[in-house]
Scaffold this motif. Structure first.
Motif, PDB file in Angstrom:
ATOM      1  N   ASP A   1       0.831  -1.203   0.000  1.00 50.24           N
ATOM      2  CA  ASP A   1       0.000   0.000   0.000  1.00 50.24           C
ATOM      3  C   ASP A   1       0.868   1.257   0.000  1.00 50.24           C
ATOM      4  O   ASP A   1       0.437   2.314  -0.445  1.00 50.24           O
ATOM      5  N   ILE A   2       2.089   1.104   0.536  1.00 54.11           N
ATOM      6  CA  ILE A   2       3.032   2.209   0.650  1.00 54.11           C
ATOM      7  C   ILE A   2       4.331   1.821  -0.057  1.00 54.11           C
ATOM      8  O   ILE A   2       4.813   0.705   0.104  1.00 54.11           O
TER       9      ILE A   2
ATOM     10  N   GLY B   1      -3.539  -4.509   8.255  1.00 56.29           N
ATOM     11  CA  GLY B   1      -3.518  -5.155   6.950  1.00 56.29           C
ATOM     12  C   GLY B   1      -2.784  -4.390   5.874  1.00 56.29           C
ATOM     13  O   GLY B   1      -2.812  -4.788   4.706  1.00 56.29           O
ATOM     14  N   LYS B   2      -2.109  -3.304   6.241  1.00 56.14           N
ATOM     15  CA  LYS B   2      -1.407  -2.475   5.248  1.00 56.14           C
ATOM     16  C   LYS B   2       0.074  -2.836   5.226  1.00 56.14           C
ATOM     17  O   LYS B   2       0.676  -3.110   6.263  1.00 56.14           O
ATOM     18  N   ASN B   3       0.648  -2.788   4.037  1.00 57.26           N
ATOM     19  CA  ASN B   3       2.033  -3.212   3.848  1.00 57.26           C
ATOM     20  C   ASN B   3       2.867  -2.136   3.168  1.00 57.26           C
ATOM     21  O   ASN B   3       2.343  -1.279   2.446  1.00 57.26           O
ATOM     22  N   LEU B   4       4.156  -2.227   3.387  1.00 56.37           N
ATOM     23  CA  LEU B   4       5.120  -1.264   2.848  1.00 56.37           C
ATOM     24  C   LEU B   4       6.136  -2.003   1.996  1.00 56.37           C
ATOM     25  O   LEU B   4       6.619  -3.069   2.377  1.00 56.37           O
TER      26      LEU B   4
ATOM     27  N   THR C   1      10.999  -5.780  -0.970  1.00 57.79           N
ATOM     28  CA  THR C   1      10.683  -6.517   0.252  1.00 57.79           C
ATOM     29  C   THR C   1       9.442  -5.904   0.888  1.00 57.79           C
ATOM     30  O   THR C   1       9.367  -4.680   1.053  1.00 57.79           O
ATOM     31  N   ILE C   2       8.468  -6.753   1.220  1.00 59.76           N
ATOM     32  CA  ILE C   2       7.205  -6.281   1.783  1.00 59.76           C
ATOM     33  C   ILE C   2       7.232  -6.407   3.302  1.00 59.76           C
ATOM     34  O   ILE C   2       7.535  -7.472   3.842  1.00 59.76           O
ATOM     35  N   TYR C   3       6.935  -5.311   3.980  1.00 56.13           N
ATOM     36  CA  TYR C   3       6.851  -5.296   5.443  1.00 56.13           C
ATOM     37  C   TYR C   3       5.454  -4.853   5.855  1.00 56.13           C
ATOM     38  O   TYR C   3       4.943  -3.858   5.324  1.00 56.13           O
TER      39      TYR C   3
END
Length: 265
Positions: free
Chosen positions: A47-48, A158-161, A166-168
């Motif tokens: 999402d970010i 539920g939001k990811n960066l 690489t997804i965090y």
């Protein structure tokens, strides 16, 4: 199939009764543990987006996939409200649609604001590596943004960066710390990674006990209890020193052919 319990016990250095218990447990397991779960897993979507340029400047933006491009067909709206009988209804729905679009846009702006604040507080994590994670609670972040901690929690749920592919989860960057020194703090994540490094560097013949790890961390100024070390170790799926010693002994044991037996003359 004949089970040579005595031979296995000799090879692994584990009592025969314990091996039989392991065998009985293995027979109850399924080779397809998720076969009964029919839902399809979904890939993580960012999402970010966090980007770092050649000058080490960090930029934070909403992903293009975060929000759909919501617009109102003004031509259709104009045609619909030309009907005098439907005008009042059409105008009410038009206002509802505008409110929905504004609410969704505000939600995105809030998420971006929170994400930028997280990156600002955790800038050393992004620029220098994971060992530089700092303690950051929802309350502390909320105080900086004039938002309630529950609002922070709902916004990042539920939001990811995405950082260089690489997804965090955004929640990964929030958490309390442990006391270090007289007035300092250290991130729980950094402590966990320190424990992992200690165990990776330990002697297989003499694995570090939780008490020893506590002493080493306290020598570095980290105020930590033995139960906390055990908890962190469990979170990282690292077995106890007793089990690690047994695993090392089994790996170092000389290979014996299935037909080999010890004979006393």
């Amino acid at each position: 199939m004949k089970c040579e319990w005595a031979e296995l016990s000799d090879i692994l250095g584990i009592p025969k009764g314990q091996i039989q218990t392991f065998s009985a447990t293995l027979r109850t397991l399924t080779p397809e543990p998720v076969a009964h779960h029919h839902y399809d897993s979904r890939p993580l979507v960012a999402d970010i987006i966090v980007e770092i340029d050649e000058n080490r400047r960090i930029s934070v933006s909403l992903s293009e996939n975060y929000l759909p491009d919501l617009t109102i067909d003004t031509d259709l709206y104009s045609q619909a409200k030309a009907d005098a009988e439907a005008k009042e209804y059409i105008e009410a729905q038009y206002n509802h649609a505008q409110s929905l679009i504004r609410a969704i846009q505000f939600r995105g702006e809030t998420l971006l604001r929170i994400a930028r604040a997280i990156v600002t507080q955790q800038h050393r994590f992004f620029s220098d590596g994971s060992n530089h994670m700092t303690p950051l609670t929802r309350r502390a972040l909320g105080d900086k943004l004039a938002l309630h901690p529950s609002t922070i929690g709902r916004a990042i749920a539920g939001k990811n960066l995405d950082l260089d592919g690489t997804i965090y989860p955004l929640s990964f960057f929030l958490g309390a710390g442990l006391k270090k020194g007289i007035s300092g703090e250290i991130s729980a994540y950094v402590v966990q990674q320190t424990i992992r490094q200690m165990i990776e560097q330990e002697s297989p013949d003499s694995p570090l006990s939780d008490d020893t790890i506590v002493k080493k961390l306290r020598a570095d100024g980290v105020d930590i209890a033995r139960r906390t070390v055990a908890k962190y170790r469990g979170c990282m799926n690292i077995p106890s020193s007793y089990v690690r010693r047994k695993i090392a002994a089994a790996q170092q044991a000389p290979h014996r052919s299935p037909g080999h037996r010890n004979h006393l003359n």
